[in-house]
Design a protein around this motif. Structure first.
Motif, PDB file in Angstrom:
ATOM      1  N   ASN A 145      -6.149  -8.667   7.982  1.00  0.00           N
ATOM      2  CA  ASN A 145      -7.271  -7.924   7.391  1.00  0.00           C
ATOM      3  C   ASN A 145      -7.282  -6.461   7.835  1.00  0.00           C
ATOM      4  O   ASN A 145      -8.295  -5.910   8.245  1.00  0.00           O
ATOM      5  N   THR A 146      -6.100  -5.865   7.733  1.00  0.00           N
ATOM      6  CA  THR A 146      -5.948  -4.457   8.088  1.00  0.00           C
ATOM      7  C   THR A 146      -4.740  -3.894   7.343  1.00  0.00           C
ATOM      8  O   THR A 146      -4.153  -4.575   6.510  1.00  0.00           O
ATOM      9  N   VAL A 147      -4.413  -2.637   7.614  1.00  0.00           N
ATOM     10  CA  VAL A 147      -3.248  -2.002   6.982  1.00  0.00           C
ATOM     11  C   VAL A 147      -2.311  -1.448   8.054  1.00  0.00           C
ATOM     12  O   VAL A 147      -2.756  -1.112   9.164  1.00  0.00           O
ATOM     13  N   LEU A 161      -0.249  15.001  11.890  1.00  0.00           N
ATOM     14  CA  LEU A 161       1.010  14.280  12.014  1.00  0.00           C
ATOM     15  C   LEU A 161       1.148  13.795  13.462  1.00  0.00           C
ATOM     16  O   LEU A 161       0.808  14.525  14.381  1.00  0.00           O
ATOM     17  N   PRO A 162       1.655  12.601  13.708  1.00  0.00           N
ATOM     18  CA  PRO A 162       2.036  11.622  12.693  1.00  0.00           C
ATOM     19  C   PRO A 162       0.817  10.982  12.038  1.00  0.00           C
ATOM     20  O   PRO A 162      -0.302  11.096  12.556  1.00  0.00           O
ATOM     21  N   LYS A 163       1.032  10.318  10.920  1.00  0.00           N
ATOM     22  CA  LYS A 163      -0.051   9.646  10.213  1.00  0.00           C
ATOM     23  C   LYS A 163      -0.439   8.373  10.961  1.00  0.00           C
ATOM     24  O   LYS A 163       0.409   7.533  11.246  1.00  0.00           O
ATOM     25  N   VAL A 164      -1.733   8.283  11.274  1.00  0.00           N
ATOM     26  CA  VAL A 164      -2.270   7.106  11.961  1.00  0.00           C
ATOM     27  C   VAL A 164      -3.204   6.396  10.988  1.00  0.00           C
ATOM     28  O   VAL A 164      -3.973   7.046  10.263  1.00  0.00           O
ATOM     29  N   GLU A 165      -3.154   5.062  10.974  1.00  0.00           N
ATOM     30  CA  GLU A 165      -3.777   4.271   9.914  1.00  0.00           C
ATOM     31  C   GLU A 165      -5.238   4.591   9.643  1.00  0.00           C
ATOM     32  O   GLU A 165      -5.677   4.590   8.490  1.00  0.00           O
ATOM     33  N   ASP A 166      -6.021   4.862  10.676  1.00  0.00           N
ATOM     34  CA  ASP A 166      -7.462   5.025  10.436  1.00  0.00           C
ATOM     35  C   ASP A 166      -7.884   6.477  10.211  1.00  0.00           C
ATOM     36  O   ASP A 166      -9.072   6.789  10.183  1.00  0.00           O
ATOM     37  N   GLN A 167      -6.905   7.364  10.027  1.00  0.00           N
ATOM     38  CA  GLN A 167      -7.225   8.770   9.749  1.00  0.00           C
ATOM     39  C   GLN A 167      -6.563   9.197   8.444  1.00  0.00           C
ATOM     40  O   GLN A 167      -5.374   9.510   8.417  1.00  0.00           O
ATOM     41  N   ILE A 168      -7.343   9.180   7.356  1.00  0.00           N
ATOM     42  CA  ILE A 168      -6.794   9.569   6.058  1.00  0.00           C
ATOM     43  C   ILE A 168      -7.578  10.740   5.486  1.00  0.00           C
ATOM     44  O   ILE A 168      -8.678  11.043   5.938  1.00  0.00           O
ATOM     45  N   GLY A 169      -6.989  11.395   4.489  1.00  0.00           N
ATOM     46  CA  GLY A 169      -7.666  12.500   3.822  1.00  0.00           C
ATOM     47  C   GLY A 169      -8.091  12.091   2.426  1.00  0.00           C
ATOM     48  O   GLY A 169      -8.228  10.908   2.111  1.00  0.00           O
ATOM     49  N   LYS A 170      -8.291  13.089   1.570  1.00  0.00           N
ATOM     50  CA  LYS A 170      -8.631  12.816   0.173  1.00  0.00           C
ATOM     51  C   LYS A 170      -7.340  12.709  -0.641  1.00  0.00           C
ATOM     52  O   LYS A 170      -6.411  13.492  -0.442  1.00  0.00           O
ATOM     53  N   PRO A 171      -7.287  11.747  -1.583  1.00  0.00           N
ATOM     54  CA  PRO A 171      -6.069  11.566  -2.377  1.00  0.00           C
ATOM     55  C   PRO A 171      -5.741  12.805  -3.199  1.00  0.00           C
ATOM     56  O   PRO A 171      -6.640  13.525  -3.639  1.00  0.00           O
ATOM     57  N   GLY A 218      -2.243  -4.951   4.238  1.00  0.00           N
ATOM     58  CA  GLY A 218      -1.663  -3.884   3.423  1.00  0.00           C
ATOM     59  C   GLY A 218      -0.554  -3.185   4.182  1.00  0.00           C
ATOM     60  O   GLY A 218      -0.697  -2.897   5.377  1.00  0.00           O
ATOM     61  N   LEU A 219       0.549  -2.937   3.498  1.00  0.00           N
ATOM     62  CA  LEU A 219       1.691  -2.246   4.105  1.00  0.00           C
ATOM     63  C   LEU A 219       1.859  -0.893   3.437  1.00  0.00           C
ATOM     64  O   LEU A 219       2.273  -0.810   2.278  1.00  0.00           O
ATOM     65  N   ARG A 220       1.520   0.153   4.160  1.00  0.00           N
ATOM     66  CA  ARG A 220       1.645   1.505   3.597  1.00  0.00           C
ATOM     67  C   ARG A 220       3.104   1.947   3.660  1.00  0.00           C
ATOM     68  O   ARG A 220       3.587   2.433   4.684  1.00  0.00           O
ATOM     69  N   TYR A 221       3.789   1.788   2.543  1.00  0.00           N
ATOM     70  CA  TYR A 221       5.210   2.135   2.478  1.00  0.00           C
ATOM     71  C   TYR A 221       5.399   3.650   2.517  1.00  0.00           C
ATOM     72  O   TYR A 221       4.713   4.394   1.822  1.00  0.00           O
ATOM     73  N   PHE A 222       6.387   4.056   3.307  1.00  0.00           N
ATOM     74  CA  PHE A 222       6.777   5.471   3.388  1.00  0.00           C
ATOM     75  C   PHE A 222       8.176   5.631   2.795  1.00  0.00           C
ATOM     76  O   PHE A 222       9.159   5.206   3.387  1.00  0.00           O
ATOM     77  N   ALA A 253       0.873  -1.173   0.000  1.00  0.00           N
ATOM     78  CA  ALA A 253       0.000   0.000   0.000  1.00  0.00           C
ATOM     79  C   ALA A 253       0.914   1.228   0.000  1.00  0.00           C
ATOM     80  O   ALA A 253       2.123   1.107  -0.204  1.00  0.00           O
ATOM     81  N   SER A 254       0.371   2.403   0.232  1.00  0.00           N
ATOM     82  CA  SER A 254       1.196   3.606   0.077  1.00  0.00           C
ATOM     83  C   SER A 254       0.813   4.700   1.059  1.00  0.00           C
ATOM     84  O   SER A 254      -0.364   4.899   1.361  1.00  0.00           O
ATOM     85  N   SER A 255       1.838   5.433   1.497  1.00  0.00           N
ATOM     86  CA  SER A 255       1.598   6.599   2.362  1.00  0.00           C
ATOM     87  C   SER A 255       0.838   7.693   1.617  1.00  0.00           C
ATOM     88  O   SER A 255       0.266   8.587   2.241  1.00  0.00           O
ATOM     89  N   SER A 256       0.807   7.621   0.276  1.00  0.00           N
ATOM     90  CA  SER A 256       0.066   8.631  -0.505  1.00  0.00           C
ATOM     91  C   SER A 256      -1.426   8.592  -0.181  1.00  0.00           C
ATOM     92  O   SER A 256      -2.151   9.565  -0.437  1.00  0.00           O
TER      93      SER A 256
END
Length: 326
Positions: free
Chosen positions: A242-244, A135-145, A173-177, A124-127
């Protein structure tokens, strides 16, 4: 899980991260199948493994469903790395990015369902955090791409979630940074910033920083990423699947600081490099100003313990580039 050997399909296995994963799991004694169409991966990345008795190369495209089925035949686990990376590439050609990153991903998930693999782990992706400013980015709080690329990687997460709930497939899913390290390609229009800067400095050229250099990233050394893939593959904790997860070090570095590190470490090999001046250009479309991961979730559920800080990783990477790319 027992320590017995198993078979792993690594899609995009000739790429930067994929080839490092191939090398690692072969060394652990597992059967490794590499699926790659060599659109962004390189044969020289997997050259050392071609004669290995536990290594199989399938040259093919994840956009072809039959190829996905063939590659998954008899496989226990999938490490899905195949994708068209790069925000600028997706801005220039959103259609192809979608074909590979969404249609190809869906093909792989469907084929995994049909062949009954044990677990599907994907890049997956940090994008995906998009315009979220927290900040910092926490998995269950995302914005619009903020880019077509980010949309495709978010769609991957949505599909994986639906497939795990609907069909009972285990997914992680692994959100790569901002991953960096050995085998990362320094050439081409979409080269990652670290190998690109290293090559420029080794050639006594001024690196070009987009913007004032105060944008920051959670640069993550390749060995931390390999560690996360192994933890995702081997965990027996049902609460951990079953998570990221953020896949990062958990610290941020500005581009100005990054260049200072690179100049310092490269000047150990060539003292003239420390005097090279930096050039500043315009900001890049679709870039987020700051990126910093919380790795608390990975530490708690996967026992993740990143071994390489940015400075430790850069020292290793610079040494590799100096030995291999001059």
């Amino acid at each position: 899980m027992s320590s017995s050997n198993f078979s792993i399909l690594i899609t995009g296995g000739a790429g930067f991260i994929g080839s490092n994963l191939c090398e690692y799991f072969l060394a652990k004694g597992h059967l490794v199948i590499c699926l790659d169409n060599f659109s962004t991966g390189f044969r020289h990345n997997i050259e050392p493994f071609l004669d290995h008795e536990n290594f199989t190369l399938i040259e093919g495209d994840i956009r072809d469903y039959d190829t996905c089925l063939k590659a998954l035949n008899g496989v226990d686990y999938v490490l899905h790395q195949a994708a068209l990376g790069s925000v600028p590439r997706s801005v220039n050609d959103p259609v192809t990015s979608n074909e590979v990153n969404v249609t190809g991903f869906l093909n792989m998930l469907q084929a995994a369902k049909e062949t009954g693999i044990k677990r599907f782990i994907y890049a997956a992706s940090s994008s995906t955090y998009g315009d979220s400013e927290s900040l910092p980015k926490v998995e269950d709080q995302i914005g619009k791409p903020l880019s077509p690329y980010a949309v495709t990687k978010y769609v991957n997460e949505l599909y994986a979630d639906v497939f795990s709930k609907t069909y009972g497939i285990e997914t992680i899913g692994l959100r790569y940074f901002n991953v960096f390290g050995r085998k990362q390609n320094p050439n081409g229009a979409y080269a990652a910033v670290i190998p690109k800067f290293v090559m420029q400095l080794m050639q006594h050229e001024s690196p070009v920083i987009n913007g004032d250099g105060n944008y920051s990233r959670d640069f993550t050394y390749i060995d931390n990423v390999i560690h996360m893939n192994e933890l995702a593959l081997t965990t027996s904790d049902k609460n951990a699947v079953n998570t990221v997860y953020n896949t990062a070090y958990g610290d941020r570095t500005t581009l100005n600081e990054l260049v200072d590190y690179l100049k310092e470490y490269l000047s150990e090999f060539d003292s003239e490099i420390k005097n090279i001046k930096v050039v500043h250009g315009p900001n890049r479309v679709g870039d987020i100003p700051h990126s910093l991961a919380s790795v608390d979730k990975a530490k708690e559920l996967l026992n993740y313990n990143p071994q390489f800080s940015i400075s430790q990783g850069l020292k290793e990477a610079v040494k590799w580039y100096w030995e291999h790319l001059r």
